[in-house]
Design an enzyme around this catalytic site. Sequence first.
Site, PDB file in Angstrom:
ATOM      1  N   ASP A   1       0.839  -1.195   0.000  1.00  0.00           N
ATOM      2  CA  ASP A   1       0.000   0.000   0.000  1.00  0.00           C
ATOM      3  C   ASP A   1       0.880   1.254   0.000  1.00  0.00           C
ATOM      4  O   ASP A   1       1.913   1.271  -0.677  1.00  0.00           O
ATOM      5  CB  ASP A   1      -0.934  -0.028   1.217  1.00  0.00           C
TER       6      ASP A   1
ATOM      7  N   ASN B   1     -14.443   1.261  -4.614  1.00  0.00           N
ATOM      8  CA  ASN B   1     -15.403   2.213  -4.042  1.00  0.00           C
ATOM      9  C   ASN B   1     -16.162   3.014  -5.094  1.00  0.00           C
ATOM     10  O   ASN B   1     -16.590   4.133  -4.824  1.00  0.00           O
ATOM     11  CB  ASN B   1     -14.666   3.195  -3.123  1.00  0.00           C
TER      12      ASN B   1
ATOM     13  N   HIS C   1      -2.643   5.517   4.855  1.00  0.00           N
ATOM     14  CA  HIS C   1      -3.563   4.431   4.503  1.00  0.00           C
ATOM     15  C   HIS C   1      -2.982   3.059   4.832  1.00  0.00           C
ATOM     16  O   HIS C   1      -3.662   2.205   5.417  1.00  0.00           O
ATOM     17  CB  HIS C   1      -3.908   4.512   3.016  1.00  0.00           C
TER      18      HIS C   1
ATOM     19  N   SER D   1     -11.304  -0.992   1.576  1.00  0.00           N
ATOM     20  CA  SER D   1     -10.004  -1.437   2.085  1.00  0.00           C
ATOM     21  C   SER D   1     -10.053  -1.832   3.561  1.00  0.00           C
ATOM     22  O   SER D   1      -9.443  -2.844   3.936  1.00  0.00           O
ATOM     23  CB  SER D   1      -8.930  -0.380   1.831  1.00  0.00           C
TER      24      SER D   1
END
Length: 635
Positions: free
Chosen positions: A191, A316, A225, A378
């Site tokens: 990530d 999303n 994140h 996520s």
Amino acid sequence: MARVLLFHDYQDRTGGLICLHVEFRVPGLFIVGSYETYCRRYSVSGIVLIISLLICWLIPLVIADQINPEETERVILYTAAGVPSPINLSSLNNSAVSENCTVVLRAPQLNFLVVEIPVNNSSFYQNELLKISGINNIEPDPIRIPDFFSSTPVSNVSISEQWAFNRTDFPQAWTLLKPGLSSPVSIAIIDTGVDSSHPELKPFINQHGFDWVDNSTIMQDVDGHGTYLAGIVCAIVNGDQNSSTERNLTIIPERVGTNATGIYASRSAVAIQHAADNGAKIILMGYGGSGQCPAEEAAISYALSKGSLLIAPAGNEASNEGHYPSDYDGVISVGSTAKTDGLSYYSNYGIFVDLVAPGEGVLSVWPDNTMRTGTGTSPSTALVTGAAALISSVNPDLNKDEIRSILESTSHDLGRTGRDIYYGYGLLDAGVAVAEAEKQHTNVQSSYSLNLSSGLDQIKRSGSFGKGIIGINLSPGWNFVSVPSFPASGKTGGDLFQGINTDGHTIWKYNAVDQDWVAVEKQTNLTPLEGFLLYSDRQSSLPLVLDNRTKAHELNMSCGWNLVGLPNMSPMTAKDALSPISKNWVSLLQYNSTKQNYDPAIIPGANGSHSDSRMLSPFSAYWVYMNAGAIYHPV
């Protein structure tokens, strides 16, 4: 870029004044600025005017050159297998390519390299690069983004007490963990990086991670994140334990991009390979985007071959369009649910969604040593990753496919019975999943493997006969199934079949009394020997555990057609199987799920293809026509 300045002066007819006309040009463009005035020749004001104009126009252009250098784009060059590495751009003897194109990434094991080329004349450079010996294809490098919808700072809260953990029954899963006895689990989080200095994460960070953005082994996370996802996973694996009994967890951080720049699929590919090579049993990819990428897909295939379980958010965009890496074969795609168990308004859906988990207001840590609640697919993926880690911890012998099967088969069915395009197999249930993993590790004494599509060739088993895991393999298309005993777990018909992707088809059972089909609902009871008709979109396995059979089960059969299964766990001839109703059965039809059609009818006392000595397989269901009602008492 070079500028051309044109100055024109001419004297007016009085001889006292001159006209100054100044133009500012950029090659290939129109005039971008001009100024015209009158002044006396050789006057100070005229000279000052000219210098002022030059400063006003040249300084912004010079600054623009420094701020906006010529833009580039990344392309992936795919090489043929076995091509010597490294490939040299200078081999083209083309100065335009060697001077303006730069190799920024090489992945010889995955047969690709990445080159930055000028955006202007992109097609020219791509055509030139294709001339390099060993290059067989060139494609743009797709960009992914972290699948995070929003985050909100919070304070004075506990991660382990949040609603998402309670809804997926992690507290129950934690009660099944034995301090000091769990096996080590290595999880790669690919990530935006992980804050390796964060006090909640530092004990778990493995130094074998890599920063593919800055090409460094020093890990950072300027966006938060990746740290957020790592916090969820660590909180799950550590559970409600104190520091003296922390679980044996290792996090391998792989930084592949930022929120601002996105994540290139090529970086995703090398990070996946790197994580697999460093022993990651589970790989969480917290990002996604449109456009397949052969380099990324090759990396996923490589990781799967090394035994890694890969999990990614469904996305999303509230869409069923392609989303990668979640839609690649072998990846568990996770959607998001709200507190009502409904699908989150932003969550993607479609045939590739495998599971759903809470994704709204999920709490975790942040790089600045604070806490935040986050929303998106996520965090849902991090919950599933944590559950997979617990499963592996209590039963380290399970491989990636077995862990995936437990996650899917123990999920709580939502929406239509069975797998559907919105909830996949259903909502994550960590408590039941961990219990199933532990039970398989400690109590299972027999194992069976049956194939409905080609008939039963053999039953593989060890230990006692009374109780064991049945793996019923379904072929693509329609299948007629039945079980000889009640499931040990007390599952209903809806529970039993929820792990099968029916591609939107209803699961049916046949009511012999009314001679009509009845749809199987979530609470439909499963009766031994009763037949079911279900559709599977692919070759798949239907796992279940049968209870100890202390006595044979009976089935009321009606005049006309009945859908019936075998009472035994081994093959039988039609004559022997139906001997208790030998005076009443007229014919038997067997459906061949491999060919998706019926075999020749079996008739009592017949020979040849219609012979009643033909073998019937257990766990299949058969059409039996009765000339009168009778009670089927299996021998």
